[in-house]
Scaffold this active site. Structure first.
Site, PDB file in Angstrom:
ATOM      1  NE  ARG A  23      -3.655  -0.476   2.341  1.00  0.00           N
ATOM      2  CZ  ARG A  23      -3.950  -1.435   3.219  1.00  0.00           C
ATOM      3  NH1 ARG A  23      -3.463  -1.398   4.436  1.00  0.00           N
ATOM      4  NH2 ARG A  23      -4.737  -2.427   2.871  1.00  0.00           N
ATOM      5  CG  ASN A  87      -0.373  -0.997  10.142  1.00  0.00           C
ATOM      6  OD1 ASN A  87      -1.284  -1.680   9.723  1.00  0.00           O
ATOM      7  ND2 ASN A  87      -0.317   0.318   9.975  1.00  0.00           N
ATOM      8  CG  ASP A 103       1.142  -4.687   7.070  1.00  0.00           C
ATOM      9  OD1 ASP A 103       0.849  -5.849   7.416  1.00  0.00           O
ATOM     10  OD2 ASP A 103       0.407  -3.717   7.271  1.00  0.00           O
ATOM     11  CG  ASP A 105       0.389 -10.459   7.493  1.00  0.00           C
ATOM     12  OD1 ASP A 105       0.215  -9.821   6.444  1.00  0.00           O
ATOM     13  OD2 ASP A 105       1.217 -11.379   7.598  1.00  0.00           O
ATOM     14  CG  ASP A 120      -6.154  -8.422  10.031  1.00  0.00           C
ATOM     15  OD1 ASP A 120      -7.314  -8.807   9.802  1.00  0.00           O
ATOM     16  OD2 ASP A 120      -5.766  -7.268   9.817  1.00  0.00           O
TER      17      ASP A 120
END
Length: 181
Positions: A23, A87, A103, A105, A120
């Site tokens: 992202r 994050n 990242d 997850d 997550d």
């Protein structure tokens, strides 16, 4: 490593462990930049996903990145209070006007009353196997998750009562300086 300067507009790039882009936030204003900490702010900034989809952030956010901790914290300023999205990630690096991190997850959502949810975990397990996260990464992330939960409970760092007020004022000041140029 270069250091971003106050008032500078930078991009934020999130990657996955396999090196693929995850992202990109198009524009974040630096409010503080040191070797160890970058605090930024954005609002209604364009975000591009790995698959090319785009969206705009909805509310002003203060973003906290650290070069030693394996998490970053997004403080979303909403009408009913500050919500935090954390994050679990690698420490940041900064170059070419871009702050970059991996990242991992696992995420933590923190509500205005400081209650929280760990999110997550299933995605973390799947990606851990798919991308062969080393055992040492798993241990680092678990230790940093414990540190983060301590920060939340103790109201430290971005969870401290005056953090948002101080950095929101700095953001408003820097926006005004940009507009006056």
């Amino acid at each position: 490593m270069t250091i971003p300067t106050e008032g500078e507009l930078i991009q934020v790039h999130s990657y996955k462990h396999n090196g693929h882009i995850h992202r990109v936030w198009q524009e974040t204003m630096v409010l503080k930049g040191t070797r160890n900490i970058v605090i930024g702010a954005n609002e209604r900034t364009l975000v591009t996903e790995a698959d090319g989809r785009t969206w705009l952030t909805r509310e002003p956010s203060i973003c906290y990145f650290h070069a030693e901790h394996w998490f970053n914290i997004i403080c979303m300023l909403r009408e009913d209070g500050v919500y935090y999205y954390v994050n679990m990630s690698s420490p940041f690096v900064y170059n070419n006007k871009s702050l970059k991190y991996i990242d991992y997850d696992l995420d933590v959502k923190v509500f205005p009353d400081m209650s929280y949810m760990i999110l997550d975990e299933d995605e973390y397990e799947v990606h851990s196997k798919q991308m062969n996260y080393p055992e040492v990464i798993d241990q680092i992330l678990r230790n940093n998750l414990d540190r983060l939960l301590g920060w939340i409970k103790q109201r430290r760092g971005p969870f401290a009562p005056d953090f948002i007020e101080v950095w929101t004022q700095r953001y408003e000041f820097n926006k005004q300086v940009r507009e006056d140029k």
